[in-house]
Design a protein around this motif. Structure first.
Motif, short mmCIF file in Angstrom:
data_model
loop_
_atom_site.label_atom_id
_atom_site.label_comp_id
_atom_site.label_asym_id
_atom_site.label_seq_id
_atom_site.Cartn_x
_atom_site.Cartn_y
_atom_site.Cartn_z
N ASP A 1 0.80 -1.22 0.00
CA ASP A 1 0.00 0.00 0.00
C ASP A 1 0.84 1.27 0.00
O ASP A 1 0.40 2.31 -0.50
CB ASP A 1 -0.93 0.02 1.23
CG ASP A 1 -2.04 -1.03 1.14
OD1 ASP A 1 -2.33 -1.47 0.01
OD2 ASP A 1 -2.58 -1.42 2.19
N LEU A 2 2.04 1.21 0.56
CA LEU A 2 2.88 2.40 0.67
C LEU A 2 3.89 2.53 -0.47
O LEU A 2 4.79 3.36 -0.39
CB LEU A 2 3.62 2.40 2.02
CG LEU A 2 2.75 2.74 3.24
CD1 LEU A 2 3.55 2.59 4.52
CD2 LEU A 2 2.21 4.16 3.13
N ASP A 3 3.75 1.72 -1.49
CA ASP A 3 4.59 1.85 -2.68
C ASP A 3 3.79 2.55 -3.77
O ASP A 3 2.68 2.13 -4.10
CB ASP A 3 5.05 0.49 -3.19
CG ASP A 3 6.13 -0.12 -2.31
OD1 ASP A 3 6.74 0.63 -1.53
OD2 ASP A 3 6.36 -1.34 -2.41
N VAL A 4 4.38 3.63 -4.33
CA VAL A 4 3.69 4.38 -5.38
C VAL A 4 4.68 4.72 -6.49
O VAL A 4 5.89 4.84 -6.26
CB VAL A 4 3.06 5.69 -4.84
CG1 VAL A 4 1.93 5.38 -3.88
CG2 VAL A 4 4.11 6.57 -4.17
N ALA A 5 4.15 4.86 -7.70
CA ALA A 5 4.96 5.25 -8.85
C ALA A 5 4.21 6.31 -9.64
O ALA A 5 3.00 6.20 -9.86
CB ALA A 5 5.24 4.04 -9.74
#
Length: 250
Positions: free
Chosen positions: A77-81
């Motif tokens: 959930d805390l990985d974004v691109a």
């Protein structure tokens, strides 16, 4: 002879500097969101109170490859691109606003949203601060929402929104800390404006845009060039010794 010696000496030195840049690229081939540096060599005149008959080689870093890397799905959930050619705004150790595409985030003990390297992620009014929560969600527009402690699964409360910016690519440069920022001649007096059209992919990370094979080949080529420069210096020394012997025999 001293002309060739000077060219060989400066060329060998700058080959080593170029190798260092490519080695840094290669070392960061697995660093999330890393942007590789270009290298370039050129001939420069030696200025001073003499005839302009001397030249030296100079390697410089003309820029950074800002092209995006491949997306890697993590499901976290805390990985974004960042989807487009934009950036996330974060705060470096000096309190400056800088930009990154490294989207591996974490929440510290004080509730601050930070990069994996520790820099606070900026929101609408400064670093994103979160109250205690059971679950955290990051929307496609950068909205940070939580399920409060004791709340229902569908009871989402919007806390803040990650600041997404898209300054002109020609105005950007990479600092020694690895973060992207505006170059001094392109600096603006106010904080970088938010681009509301940018979107995030949650559960993904952007890989480095370094091609390991290209960097290894470049290092091999530079190593060969270094050997050639050393041979030029050796030849200049041999010619100097031969000239000295001829003069002794006159």
């Amino acid at each position: 002879m001293d002309k060739s010696l000077y060219i060989g000496m400066s060329g060998a030195k700058q080959n080593m500097l170029a190798q260092r840049a490519h080695a840094n690229n290669l070392a960061n081939v697995n660093t999330t969101g890393f942007k590789k540096d270009f290298t370039q060599a050129r001939s420069m005149p030696v200025f001073g109170e003499h005839f302009p008959t001397r030249a030296y080689a100079m390697t410089e870093r003309p820029g950074t490859d800002l092209s995006p890397g491949a997306l890697m799905q993590t499901g976290r959930d805390l990985d974004v691109a960042v989807q487009q050619d934009g950036w996330m705004a974060v705060q470096n150790n000096l309190g400056e606003e800088v930009f990154t595409r490294s989207g591996s985030l974490q929440v510290d003990t004080n509730g601050l949203l930070r990069l994996a390297s520790g820099e606070p992620v900026l929101g609408n009014g400064g670093p994103v601060a979160l109250p205690p929560y059971e679950r955290l969600l990051i929307g496609a527009d950068g909205t940070v929402s939580i399920v409060p402690i004791g709340g229902q699964a569908n009871e989402l409360v919007q806390v803040d929104r990650i600041k997404l910016v898209n300054p002109p690519a020609e105005a950007l440069q990479k600092g020694e800390d690895g973060f992207i920022r505006r170059s001094p001649d392109q600096a603006i007096d106010e904080p970088e404006p938010v681009d509301v059209n940018l979107r995030l992919n949650s559960g993904f990370l952007e890989s480095s845009n370094v091609n390991a094979v290209e960097e290894m080949i470049a290092n091999l080529q530079l190593s060969r060039q270094f050997e050639m420069q050393v041979k030029v210096m050796q030849t200049a020394e041999q010619n100097s010794e031969a000239t000295a012997r001829l003069l002794q025999n006159l």
